[in-house]
Enzyme design. Structure first.
Site, PDB file in Angstrom:
ATOM      1  N   LYS A  16       0.830  -1.220   0.000  1.00 52.20           N
ATOM      2  CA  LYS A  16       0.000   0.000   0.000  1.00 52.20           C
ATOM      3  C   LYS A  16       0.856   1.259   0.000  1.00 52.20           C
ATOM      4  O   LYS A  16       0.470   2.265  -0.566  1.00 52.20           O
ATOM      5  CB  LYS A  16      -0.901   0.030   1.247  1.00 52.20           C
ATOM      6  CG  LYS A  16      -1.982  -1.023   1.261  1.00 52.20           C
ATOM      7  CD  LYS A  16      -2.844  -0.898   2.506  1.00 52.20           C
ATOM      8  CE  LYS A  16      -2.124  -1.231   3.784  1.00 52.20           C
ATOM      9  NZ  LYS A  16      -1.673  -2.613   3.915  1.00 52.20           N
ATOM     10  N   GLN A 223      -2.727  -2.137   7.613  1.00 51.78           N
ATOM     11  CA  GLN A 223      -3.078  -3.573   7.660  1.00 51.78           C
ATOM     12  C   GLN A 223      -3.987  -3.933   6.463  1.00 51.78           C
ATOM     13  O   GLN A 223      -3.861  -3.338   5.421  1.00 51.78           O
ATOM     14  CB  GLN A 223      -3.735  -3.953   8.999  1.00 51.78           C
ATOM     15  CG  GLN A 223      -2.764  -3.938  10.185  1.00 51.78           C
ATOM     16  CD  GLN A 223      -2.668  -2.594  10.858  1.00 51.78           C
ATOM     17  OE1 GLN A 223      -3.655  -1.921  11.066  1.00 51.78           O
ATOM     18  NE2 GLN A 223      -1.474  -2.203  11.234  1.00 51.78           N
TER      19      GLN A 223
HETATM   20  P1  IMP Z   1      -1.099  -6.420  16.415  1.00 49.19           P
HETATM   21  O1  IMP Z   1      -1.761  -5.499  15.469  1.00 49.19           O
HETATM   22  O2  IMP Z   1       0.315  -6.038  16.745  1.00 49.19           O
HETATM   23  O3  IMP Z   1      -1.914  -6.678  17.646  1.00 49.19           O
HETATM   24  O4  IMP Z   1      -0.963  -7.855  15.708  1.00 49.19           O
HETATM   25  C1  IMP Z   1      -2.099  -8.644  15.397  1.00 49.19           C
HETATM   26  C2  IMP Z   1      -1.899  -9.371  14.074  1.00 49.19           C
HETATM   27  O5  IMP Z   1      -1.898  -8.432  13.018  1.00 49.19           O
HETATM   28  C3  IMP Z   1      -0.571 -10.123  13.961  1.00 49.19           C
HETATM   29  O6  IMP Z   1      -0.774 -11.265  13.170  1.00 49.19           O
HETATM   30  C4  IMP Z   1       0.310  -9.141  13.212  1.00 49.19           C
HETATM   31  O7  IMP Z   1       1.367  -9.790  12.524  1.00 49.19           O
HETATM   32  C5  IMP Z   1      -0.690  -8.536  12.265  1.00 49.19           C
HETATM   33  N1  IMP Z   1      -0.325  -7.185  11.830  1.00 49.19           N
HETATM   34  C6  IMP Z   1      -0.443  -6.038  12.522  1.00 49.19           C
HETATM   35  N2  IMP Z   1      -0.034  -4.996  11.787  1.00 49.19           N
HETATM   36  C7  IMP Z   1       0.308  -5.486  10.599  1.00 49.19           C
HETATM   37  C8  IMP Z   1       0.769  -4.877   9.387  1.00 49.19           C
HETATM   38  O8  IMP Z   1       0.908  -3.662   9.260  1.00 49.19           O
HETATM   39  N3  IMP Z   1       1.029  -5.723   8.360  1.00 49.19           N
HETATM   40  C9  IMP Z   1       0.830  -7.068   8.455  1.00 49.19           C
HETATM   41  N4  IMP Z   1       0.396  -7.675   9.550  1.00 49.19           N
HETATM   42  C10 IMP Z   1       0.131  -6.890  10.616  1.00 49.19           C
END
Ligand code: IMP
Length: 423
Positions: A16, A223
């Site tokens: 993105k 994300q």
């Molecule tokens: P959190 O957002 O750190 O709580 O992570 C939750 C899930 O979302 C995990 O599987 C992370 O690897 C994934 N994740 C969070 N932010 C990103 C991103 O920007 N890109 C890819 N995966 C993400």
């Protein structure tokens, strides 16, 4: 002028950053509305590489950039980015505005994130450890502290003390974790607040004025929709609405003003962290994609899980997001594979299904059914028109287009701004 939103249709890391950078050159205002420093966008401008975690990508184009109320802000990270960009000659002050309503990520959020992940063992989510889940949990339970509150030191100190007292009890009891020092947090964060003061404002009003004066507002998703807390592969998701539904909530932009949605989709699939991933390839192809595509997290450096294009999940995603068009990224990475697979249906408990099962208990049991297409060996990075691409590459792109029922308006064939085909 329209409000355009650019959103990842997979599990994040769709590329993105580059697309937003390209399109934000046309916008007046660029807004982020969810997530936090868990995000990592990389933008390559000639021989320079810029990595964004919190600041919207429009900053490179001298646009007005807004970090909306739905973003959870880690002030130390934000200040580090401001400093890094300013030192590299990018004008940040005067172009960056952060919502006073945005929730702040504190050390106890990061500590709880890591401790609870450690305790989950085999059932861990694989979070980025940036405190995202606990910060959003505090928002929901009303223990959260917003940026505006940091400027009144007494009020702020009272709230931090209350939170730290409670968290220390929990961390000790559940994880035998060390206690945090509330006074030190107040001192540190009050210092951050003073440095962030020029940036913090009422961004809801700022955006309303921008709309009223006909500015082109560009909304930048972080994300991807399969990580959306409601529609993703729960509980293996992030804690915000990474879909179009989060835009109004996280920015104050009226939902009826969203005119156009562009989905960003990688030409294959990747995922970081745990959770279902039906088309994952644990063999040679997965390794090939990871190496050739540089599939390592921009935030954590973790190797990404890699696999084939999942047409079923993508149809679900583009319908849910109501995408008008798609930007297909990293097509060049597929060069050199003998054949390419596209998942066209799943087998779930012996039954063939064509619709993505939103029930996560089912989505973890999906076995992919593939259509196989021939690969190509010619380099694609030099292509600037669709016709310049090898015939088999065009076939692959057209097969995806048919499968997801959306026009692919932009094809990215390399990380540089120039390595882009507009159709
Ligand atoms: P959190 O957002 O750190 O709580 O992570 C939750 C899930 O979302 C995990 O599987 C992370 O690897 C994934 N994740 C969070 N932010 C990103 C991103 O920007 N890109 C890819 N995966 C993400």
């Amino acid at each position: 002028m329209p409000v355009t939103c650019v959103i990842g249709t997979q599990w994040g890391d769709e590329g993105k950053g580059k697309i937003i950078d390209l399109i934000s050159s046309r916008a007046d205002v660029v807004v982020r509305y969810q997530g936090g420093a868990n995000a990592g966008h990389t933008v390559k401008v000639r021989d320079q590489k810029f990595v964004f975690h919190l600041i919207p990508s429009g900053i490179l184009h001298g646009k007005i950039n807004v970090i909306g109320n739905g973003v959870v802000v880690d002030p130390a990270q934000l200040l580090a980015e401001i400093e890094e960009f300013s030192t590299r000659g990018v004008k940040v002050e005067g172009n960056l505005f952060v919502s006073e309503l945005a929730h702040v990520v504190f050390p106890y959020h990061k500590a709880m994130d890591k401790l609870s992940e450690g305790r989950r063992g085999g059932a861990r989510i694989g979070t980025t450890g940036r405190g995202i889940g606990p910060a959003y949990a505090d928002r929901a339970t009303r223990a959260g502290i917003r940026l505006a509150e940091l400027f009144d030191r007494d009020h702020f100190a009272r709230r931090v003390h209350a939170n730290v007292a409670e968290r220390n009890v929990i961390m000790k009891a559940l994880y035998d974790g060390p206690p945090l020092d509330a006074d030190a947090i107040v001192e540190e964060y009050y210092g951050y607040a003073q440095r962030l003061k020029p940036f913090v404002t009422d961004t809801v009003r700022l955006l309303r004025r921008a709309l009223n004066s006909g500015r082109y507002v560009f909304v930048e998703g972080a994300q991807g929709v399969l990580l959306d807390v409601d529609f993703g592969t729960y509980p293996f998701v992030t804690s915000s609405n990474a879909s179009t539904f989060g835009v109004g909530i996280g920015s104050g932009l009226p939902p009826r003003r969203l005119d156009e949605v562009m989905g960003v989709t990688k030409a294959y699939t990747t995922r970081v962290g745990e959770g279902p991933f039906p088309t994952e390839d644990l063999g040679e192809t997965g390794e090939y994609l990871r190496k050739k595509g540089g599939e390592f997290g921009a935030t954590t450096g973790r190797p990404r899980r890699c696999g084939w294009f999942d047409g079923v999940a993508m149809r679900f995603a583009v319908d849910l997001l109501s995408c008008d068009s798609i930007a297909l990224t990293k097509v060049d990475v597929l060069t050199g594979l003998d054949e390419l697979k596209i998942c066209t249906a799943y087998r779930v408990n012996g039954e063939v299904v064509h619709d993505y099962p939103t029930n996560p208990l089912l989505s973890s049991q999906c076995e992919p059914i593939y259509e196989t297409l021939p690969g190509w060996s010619e380099e694609t990075r030099g292509a600037r028109r669709f016709e310049d691409l090898p015939a088999r590459c065009r076939q692959y792109i057209e097969a995806i287009e048919r499968m997801i029922g959306r026009p692919i308006g932009l094809v990215s064939v390399g990380p540089d701004r120039e390595e882009t085909i507009y159709r």
